[in-house]
Enzyme design. Structure first.
Site, mmCIF file in Angstrom:
data_model
loop_
_atom_site.group_PDB
_atom_site.id
_atom_site.type_symbol
_atom_site.label_atom_id
_atom_site.label_comp_id
_atom_site.label_asym_id
_atom_site.label_seq_id
_atom_site.Cartn_x
_atom_site.Cartn_y
_atom_site.Cartn_z
ATOM 1 N N ILE A 104 28.898 18.756 71.568
ATOM 2 C CA ILE A 104 29.288 20.172 71.489
ATOM 3 C C ILE A 104 28.294 21.107 72.168
ATOM 4 O O ILE A 104 28.513 22.313 72.215
ATOM 5 C CB ILE A 104 29.475 20.615 70.022
ATOM 6 C CG1 ILE A 104 28.202 20.359 69.207
ATOM 7 C CG2 ILE A 104 30.674 19.934 69.400
ATOM 8 C CD1 ILE A 104 28.289 20.857 67.772
ATOM 9 N N GLY A 105 27.205 20.591 72.709
ATOM 10 C CA GLY A 105 26.259 21.477 73.371
ATOM 11 C C GLY A 105 24.920 20.816 73.591
ATOM 12 O O GLY A 105 24.764 19.602 73.434
ATOM 13 N N ASP A 145 13.472 32.470 72.997
ATOM 14 C CA ASP A 145 14.630 32.063 73.800
ATOM 15 C C ASP A 145 15.907 32.677 73.233
ATOM 16 O O ASP A 145 16.900 31.974 73.008
ATOM 17 C CB ASP A 145 14.739 30.529 73.842
ATOM 18 C CG ASP A 145 15.611 30.043 74.997
ATOM 19 O OD1 ASP A 145 15.828 30.833 75.947
ATOM 20 O OD2 ASP A 145 16.064 28.887 74.957
ATOM 21 N N GLY A 162 20.434 21.748 73.225
ATOM 22 C CA GLY A 162 19.405 22.639 72.716
ATOM 23 C C GLY A 162 18.124 22.497 73.496
ATOM 24 O O GLY A 162 18.112 21.957 74.604
ATOM 25 N N SER A 163 17.024 22.971 72.911
ATOM 26 C CA SER A 163 15.767 23.022 73.636
ATOM 27 C C SER A 163 15.177 21.643 73.889
ATOM 28 O O SER A 163 14.376 21.479 74.800
ATOM 29 C CB SER A 163 14.757 23.875 72.857
ATOM 30 O OG SER A 163 14.588 23.342 71.553
ATOM 31 N N PHE A 164 15.551 20.618 73.093
ATOM 32 C CA PHE A 164 14.965 19.305 73.342
ATOM 33 C C PHE A 164 15.998 18.188 73.370
ATOM 34 O O PHE A 164 15.643 17.022 73.469
ATOM 35 C CB PHE A 164 13.887 18.978 72.287
ATOM 36 C CG PHE A 164 14.421 18.600 70.934
ATOM 37 C CD1 PHE A 164 14.686 17.269 70.619
ATOM 38 C CD2 PHE A 164 14.642 19.557 69.975
ATOM 39 C CE1 PHE A 164 15.177 16.912 69.374
ATOM 40 C CE2 PHE A 164 15.116 19.198 68.728
ATOM 41 C CZ PHE A 164 15.393 17.880 68.416
ATOM 42 N N GLY A 165 17.283 18.514 73.296
ATOM 43 C CA GLY A 165 18.244 17.436 73.322
ATOM 44 C C GLY A 165 19.678 17.912 73.289
ATOM 45 O O GLY A 165 19.978 19.100 73.440
ATOM 46 N N VAL A 166 20.579 16.948 73.082
ATOM 47 C CA VAL A 166 22.013 17.185 73.069
ATOM 48 C C VAL A 166 22.485 17.325 71.630
ATOM 49 O O VAL A 166 21.978 16.659 70.716
ATOM 50 C CB VAL A 166 22.755 16.025 73.770
ATOM 51 C CG1 VAL A 166 24.262 16.271 73.781
ATOM 52 C CG2 VAL A 166 22.237 15.859 75.191
ATOM 53 N N VAL A 167 23.477 18.188 71.424
ATOM 54 C CA VAL A 167 23.988 18.469 70.090
ATOM 55 C C VAL A 167 25.378 17.842 69.938
ATOM 56 O O VAL A 167 26.233 17.990 70.822
ATOM 57 C CB VAL A 167 24.067 19.980 69.820
ATOM 58 C CG1 VAL A 167 24.539 20.252 68.391
ATOM 59 C CG2 VAL A 167 22.709 20.631 70.054
#
Length: 809
Positions: A507-508, A635, A510-515
């Site tokens: 679904i998206g 951010d 983030g700052s250090f990985g995939v959600v």
């Protein structure tokens, strides 16, 4: 609307019209300290001089200034065809001067004081302070009628009746006079028969007034566009209207700039140079003059002035009357200096709750230094130190890689680090980072937040101190220390919850990985952020640091407008965070993507967009002012503002966040981090980080909500070249053209929304000021957005759509 009768025969005469004034602090403004005489000897501009032992009148004709009765103090003046009048301090005497400045006293009464003074072509009218009855000279006046305020113009006068809010007009030749001016007065009165008014302003063969909701309504002849008011009828767009023979001008509430329309002003309603702000305006037959906010000088312009604005040599003019009575809505800044200790200038009640556009000047001071001086010095220091430090940095990197000593110190993740030009941080960059803004915007930013009105908190007056603490990244050590606050999951649990991290559940990012979307065995829907383990060692270490930061911060943060951390997993190289699932996704997708479902239509209302902006602002305010120690997010962007099932906005992604000291302090972290289009120019250029860096990012989000455009977008006009949303939107807001750039999916705001949308626009403009010191605090922003949402509220105070009912918090 029926055609008006012929304008009064006297229409060929040269005449002045002054904005209507009221006994209450209505939207039409206060009695002027500025007057224009349009006579056979040429235009004469008069004003009440500031900072003098006596508040005497000074006039200028043919660029020569001279004092009028310098031994007498006056509270208000008004001009006519070839004469002008003034009310003496205390209100017990009225004196008029002809074109050769020979005085004549028209009124003297120790028992009754005059309040408000208006002069038309020949008629002079004022209100009796104690009774609110109107008294007119050179013509009859209505008897036993109490008025809010009156206005005299070309052959007729009008006033707003205090008890009914209805408009009553009469001929300057008498109430029952059967002549053309009487018929026109009757016609004008009938034009307002269906309106409840706060004020009325009389022009040549037309008039304008503010209704009870603050909307400007004009009626009468429209042969030269006299009624073609931009945003006519929308509430609280304008204040202080001045009408000439066949044109009108008004001061905009949102930025104190002037808009004109009618003869000579039809092309884009062009008025005066952008960036000039006004305290008040008055109009002559074919030109208008205004009292500037920057130094209380007088500028005149218009077709009868040669259409080139220039300053009139009068000196500094009082921005309001100096009075002895107590001020209901506080005292105007520098009032004691301006009035020389003889009374005070009262702040206008209708402006107390608005954002001040400029700082009042300190009379006699030198012009302020350029606000970019501090930036320039910083850039110089940055270049010098950077050159010297470059060699040391290379050596340090070689040493770290050789010994491995630096592996224990995880670097700050920089997800979208732009290239920094040490010699000119404001120059446009090829990678799409924001180009520089104009000097006009820079000047506006430097002045926009210092003006405070005494006796009120003001929209930008509240300040809250954050709790002091050392600036630095929150480190977790071993994640087990958070077990009491966040649930620890096994990797196998999360693997099963996401169907082995399938693409269907992605679904998206983030700052250090995939959600990924996941469903726990107990039925809870969650969002699971998985660190990317496939990257090279350096990137992994930065992502690991981001993981530690999010886990550390979210374990101690609990607020309804921050995404809630459910738990975490740390097994070997796998690092995962588990959050509450935000059913309606990211704000960014609803604004900029077409595949997020029909629910995006809910965002196509100004009320909902303002509510979402307020939710996000409250979350950031909590980080800055109530977290201990304070936190700077670093951010803020629309993709990090998520919407839950009830469309409540929550701030997410704390991978780049830092602990901070007091909000007004700064810090210089290892290197800048953020997202192109949202990153604070001061932080990006000078590596100076403050809480105001988050304010900049939120300002860009506000502009996204207003315009529907991305932070960096391609403009068709510029052949697809990347355009900064800040550079696109801010000039339009400053010039009073916000309505032209609003998101067409939402449409123009309704009557009760116009002021709210302009308030958000004006707030956003200041949030993206080039220098952090010129930006508001998050508490200021929350206060403004609360005000904006209140202006949009319906009778039930809720936002409803179909079966969803969302009550503002």
């Amino acid at each position: 609307m029926t055609s008006p009768p012929l304008a009064p025969a006297i229409i060929s005469f040269t005449i002045l019209f002054l904005a209507a004034v009221t006994s209450v602090e209505s939207l039409s403004g206060t009695t002027s300290t500025l007057a224009v005489i349009s006579g056979p000897s040429g235009p004469t501009i008069c004003g009440i001089l500031a900072s003098q032992p006596t508040h005497h009148v000074v006039c200028s004709r043919n660029n020569s200034a001279f004092n009028i009765s310098p031994e007498i103090s006056f509270t208000r003046i008004s001009g006519g065809r070839d004469f002008f009048c003034g009310v003496r301090s205390g209100g017990h005497a009225l004196i008029c001067w002809n074109s050769t400045f020979v005085p004549k006293r028209l009124y003297y009464n120790e028992s009754f004081a005059l309040d408000n003074l208006v002069v038309g072509d020949y008629q002079i009218c004022s209100l009796i302070d104690s009774t609110r009855n109107v008294m007119c000279w050179r013509g009859e006046s209505p008897e036993r009628t109490q008025f809010r305020g009156v206005s005299s113009g070309l052959g007729f006068s009008c006033g707003v009746v205090n008890s009914t809010n209805r408009v009553l007009c009469w001929s300057t030749n008498g109430i029952n006079s059967i002549d053309n001016s009487y018929r026109f007065a009757e016609y004008m009165q009938n034009e307002y028969a269906n309106f409840s008014m706060l004020s009325i302003v009389v022009g040549g063969s037309f008039s304008c007034g503010f209704n009870l909701s603050g909307g400007l309504i004009c009626r009468g002849n429209n042969g030269n566009g006299e009624l073609d008011v931009p945003l006519s009828g929308l509430s609280n767009v304008y204040r202080d209207v001045a009408l000439g023979r066949d044109f009108g001008c008004a001061i905009r509430n949102v930025n104190s700039m002037v808009v004109c329309w009618g003869r000579g002003f039809r092309e884009g309603y062009r008025n005066v140079s952008d960036g000039v702000f006004f305290e008040s305006i008055v109009a002559g037959e074919d030109f208008v003059c205004g009292l500037t906010s920057s130094n209380f000088s007088v500028i005149c312009w218009g077709p009868g002035w040669g259409n080139v604005e220039n300053e009139v040599s009068l000196g500094n003019i009082l921005p309001g009357s100096c009075v002895e009575e107590e001020c209901e809505c506080g005292v105007y800044p520098q009032s004691e200096t301006l009035c020389s200790g003889n009374g005070n200038i009262c702040s206008r009640c209708d402006l107390v709750e608005r954002i001040p556009p400029v700082s009042p000047p300190t009379l006699g001071d030198d012009a302020p230094s350029s606000p970019s001086k501090e930036i320039s010095k910083g850039l110089l220091a940055f270049a010098i130190v950077g050159s010297a430090g470059a060699l040391l940095s290379v050596c340090a990197i070689i040493y770290c890689l050789w010994t491995g000593a630096c592996f224990g110190h995880k670097k700050i993740h920089n997800s979208v680090q732009p290239t920094i030009n040490g010699t000119n941080s404001n120059a446009p960059n090829s990678n799409g980072s924001p180009p520089s803004r104009s000097s006009t915007i820079r000047r506006q930013g430097s002045r926009g937040w210092s003006r405070q009105r005494s006796g009120t908190g003001g929209l930008f007056g509240r300040q809250r101190s954050g709790t002091s603490g050392l600036f630095g990244r929150q480190r977790s050590g071993t994640s087990g220390k958070y077990a009491e606050r966040a649930e620890e999951f096994s990797f196998s649990d999360l693997l099963a919850a996401t169907n082995s991290f399938s693409l269907e559940n992605k679904i998206g990012a983030g700052s250090f990985g995939v959600v990924y979307k996941g469903k726990l065995p107990d039925g809870r829907e969650v969002a699971i952020k998985r660190g990317d383990t496939s990257t090279i060692l350096k990137k992994f270490q930065e992502k690991e640091s981001a993981f530690d930061s999010e886990l550390a911060f979210l374990s101690r943060l609990h607020h309804k407008h921050l995404v809630r951390l459910v738990g975490y997993c740390e097994e070997g190289d796998e690092k995962l965070l588990v959050y509450d699932y935000m059913k309606n996704g990211a704000l960014h997708d609803h604004l900029h993507k077409n595949n997020v479902g029909n629910n995006s239509a809910l965002l196509n209302s100004w009320k909902m967009r303002i509510k979402i902006s307020l939710d996000a602002a409250r979350g950031i305010e909590y980080l800055h002012n109530y977290a201990v120690p304070p936190i700077i997010h670093r951010d803020i962007k629309s993709s990090n503002i998520l919407l839950d099932a009830n469309w409540t906005a929550r701030v997410s992604d704390f991978g780049l966040s830092l602990n901070g000291p007091e909000p007004d302090h700064d810090y210089r972290p290892t290197k800048a981090a953020g997202t192109v289009g949202y990153i604070d120019p001061e932080y990006y250029g000078l590596n100076v980080l403050t809480a105001k860096s988050d304010v900049y990012g939120l300002g860009v989000v506000l502009l996204e909500l207003l315009t529907g455009k991305r932070a960096i977008f391609k403009s068709d006009k510029d052949e697809g070249e990347p355009t900064s949303l800040v550079d696109f939107a801010v000039p339009a807001i400053m010039s009073g053209e916000l309505m032209k750039i609003l998101d067409s999916r939402v449409g123009l705001p309704q009557l009760n929304e116009a002021e709210a949308v302009e308030l958000v626009g004006y707030t956003a403009m200041h949030c993206v000021s080039l220098e952090g010191k010129d930006r508001p605090t998050m508490t200021d922003i929350v206060s403004n957005l609360e005000r904006a949402l209140f202006l949009c509220e319906d009778s039930h105070g809720s936002i409803s759509s179909g079966s969803i009912s969302i009550v503002s918090e």
